[in-house]
Scaffold this motif. Sequence first.
Motif, mmCIF file in Angstrom:
data_model
loop_
_atom_site.group_PDB
_atom_site.id
_atom_site.type_symbol
_atom_site.label_atom_id
_atom_site.label_comp_id
_atom_site.label_asym_id
_atom_site.label_seq_id
_atom_site.Cartn_x
_atom_site.Cartn_y
_atom_site.Cartn_z
ATOM 1 N N GLY A 160 1.020 -1.074 -0.066
ATOM 2 C CA GLY A 160 -0.054 -0.008 -0.078
ATOM 3 C C GLY A 160 1.048 1.297 0.047
ATOM 4 O O GLY A 160 0.857 2.172 0.924
ATOM 5 N N ASN A 182 -1.482 -4.684 0.818
ATOM 6 C CA ASN A 182 -1.006 -4.667 2.025
ATOM 7 C C ASN A 182 -0.477 -3.492 2.591
ATOM 8 O O ASN A 182 0.133 -2.940 1.955
ATOM 9 C CB ASN A 182 0.140 -5.752 1.992
ATOM 10 N N GLU A 183 -1.111 -3.176 4.011
ATOM 11 C CA GLU A 183 -0.507 -1.951 4.608
ATOM 12 C C GLU A 183 0.903 -1.730 4.379
ATOM 13 O O GLU A 183 1.650 -3.002 4.820
ATOM 14 C CB GLU A 183 -1.094 -1.762 5.983
ATOM 15 N N GLU A 185 4.729 -1.359 5.224
ATOM 16 C CA GLU A 185 5.220 -1.688 6.370
ATOM 17 C C GLU A 185 6.789 -1.510 6.677
ATOM 18 O O GLU A 185 7.361 -1.646 5.467
ATOM 19 C CB GLU A 185 4.969 -3.018 6.912
ATOM 20 N N LYS A 202 4.241 4.798 12.006
ATOM 21 C CA LYS A 202 3.173 5.706 12.388
ATOM 22 C C LYS A 202 3.475 5.774 14.217
ATOM 23 O O LYS A 202 4.310 4.926 14.468
ATOM 24 C CB LYS A 202 2.020 4.880 12.099
ATOM 25 N N ALA A 208 3.632 -0.261 10.809
ATOM 26 C CA ALA A 208 3.082 0.366 9.882
ATOM 27 C C ALA A 208 3.484 1.775 9.607
ATOM 28 O O ALA A 208 4.150 2.403 10.388
ATOM 29 C CB ALA A 208 1.516 0.589 10.251
ATOM 30 N N ARG A 213 -2.686 6.350 3.945
ATOM 31 C CA ARG A 213 -3.517 5.035 4.081
ATOM 32 C C ARG A 213 -5.166 5.112 3.645
ATOM 33 O O ARG A 213 -5.600 4.468 2.865
ATOM 34 C CB ARG A 213 -3.535 4.003 5.367
ATOM 35 N N GLU A 214 -5.550 6.394 4.319
ATOM 36 C CA GLU A 214 -6.943 6.660 4.016
ATOM 37 C C GLU A 214 -7.074 7.226 2.411
ATOM 38 O O GLU A 214 -8.205 6.904 1.812
ATOM 39 C CB GLU A 214 -7.369 8.017 4.708
ATOM 40 N N PHE A 228 -7.774 -4.895 1.748
ATOM 41 C CA PHE A 228 -6.919 -4.087 2.294
ATOM 42 C C PHE A 228 -6.350 -4.835 3.389
ATOM 43 O O PHE A 228 -7.393 -5.049 4.409
ATOM 44 C CB PHE A 228 -7.338 -2.906 2.692
ATOM 45 N N THR A 230 -4.480 -5.351 6.889
ATOM 46 C CA THR A 230 -3.683 -4.189 7.883
ATOM 47 C C THR A 230 -2.479 -4.951 8.407
ATOM 48 O O THR A 230 -2.722 -6.434 8.656
ATOM 49 C CB THR A 230 -4.776 -3.646 8.661
ATOM 50 N N SER A 231 -1.636 -4.352 8.913
ATOM 51 C CA SER A 231 -0.420 -4.940 9.630
ATOM 52 C C SER A 231 -1.058 -5.476 10.848
ATOM 53 O O SER A 231 -0.703 -6.657 11.508
ATOM 54 C CB SER A 231 0.668 -3.995 9.813
#
Length: 331
Positions: A160, A182-183, A185, A202, A208, A213-214, A228, A230-231
């Motif tokens: 992502g 994939n988020e 990372e 973050k 992450a 992301r949004e 999607f 997320t981690s």
Amino acid sequence: MISKGCEQCAKGGKMVLFVYGYCDQRDCFYCPLGENRKNVTDVYANERQVESDADVLEEAHRMDALGTSITGGEPQEALERTCHYLELLKDEFGEDHHTHLYTGITGGRENMRRLSEAGLDEIRFHPPLEQWGDLHGTEWEEILYIAREEGLTPAFEIPGIRAETEFLEFLDEGAAEFCNVNEFEMSDGNYRRMQKEGYELKEDHMSAVDNDREGILDVMGDHEKVYFCTSVFKDAAQHRRRLKRMARNVRREFDDVTDDGTLVYGKTYTDPEHFEALGVPEEFYTVKTNHVEVAWWLLEEMIEEGDLEDGEIVEQYPSYDGQVVERTPLV
């Protein structure tokens, strides 16, 4: 949408088979591989280094694997090996053992045919970042249709990094079956390179990346064939639930399984004959070479009552290497 491979992963039921650590196509700044797996020819089934076919099958049985995800490096650059393991797993567990493969190259029709014949179900393509948005009319578009013609389910799996509408076009055109995002990372393997590119973690997050992301979700998240990942979900699904599956299989009668999928037991260097003299039932302890492993609550009770002098509570992973997470002394 979530694919069959992802459904199994969400249950912690996918064994991760790392078949080859080299990838000659490009040096992606976001490649997460650590030094122990980058540019090596070793094979790993989950965390276990593979020495024989029996190791692969034992690891799959150890976790009651529903399927296997094949990764690297670049699995297509070790095609003979990759096909061998696909055949091995299908022969052992049958056609219902679902397999998917991650690849950063197209490979061509012959590779798709061989992978399909060996038992591969899904192939997930990750085109180079610099080509995103210009994939139509290239080998990347062509390979999606070739893979389907050869009996594979073609898909995209991308990090992502940014939103890209071209992947949605491939889905709408029927070329790709789904697209996993994939988020983004950071890992031990890519941390310095990611920082060099200007990325940071973050706040209050272990992996992450602090990126838009949004914005990615706004553009791609509403498509029914985009998922999607997320981690946080990866940690809960891929790791924790897989550990729980292992723990249920390998636990001894006196081991406790935690919510994180770790095993907890007691350990003491007391003479095993002392346990016999106290009349401790055999199902509550195991004699090792130089120590005794016992139900943690029983060890705690025996020390409190003065039957034993000391010991410790051990928490460890149920994986093959049995990595210890924590030791708590009891005196």
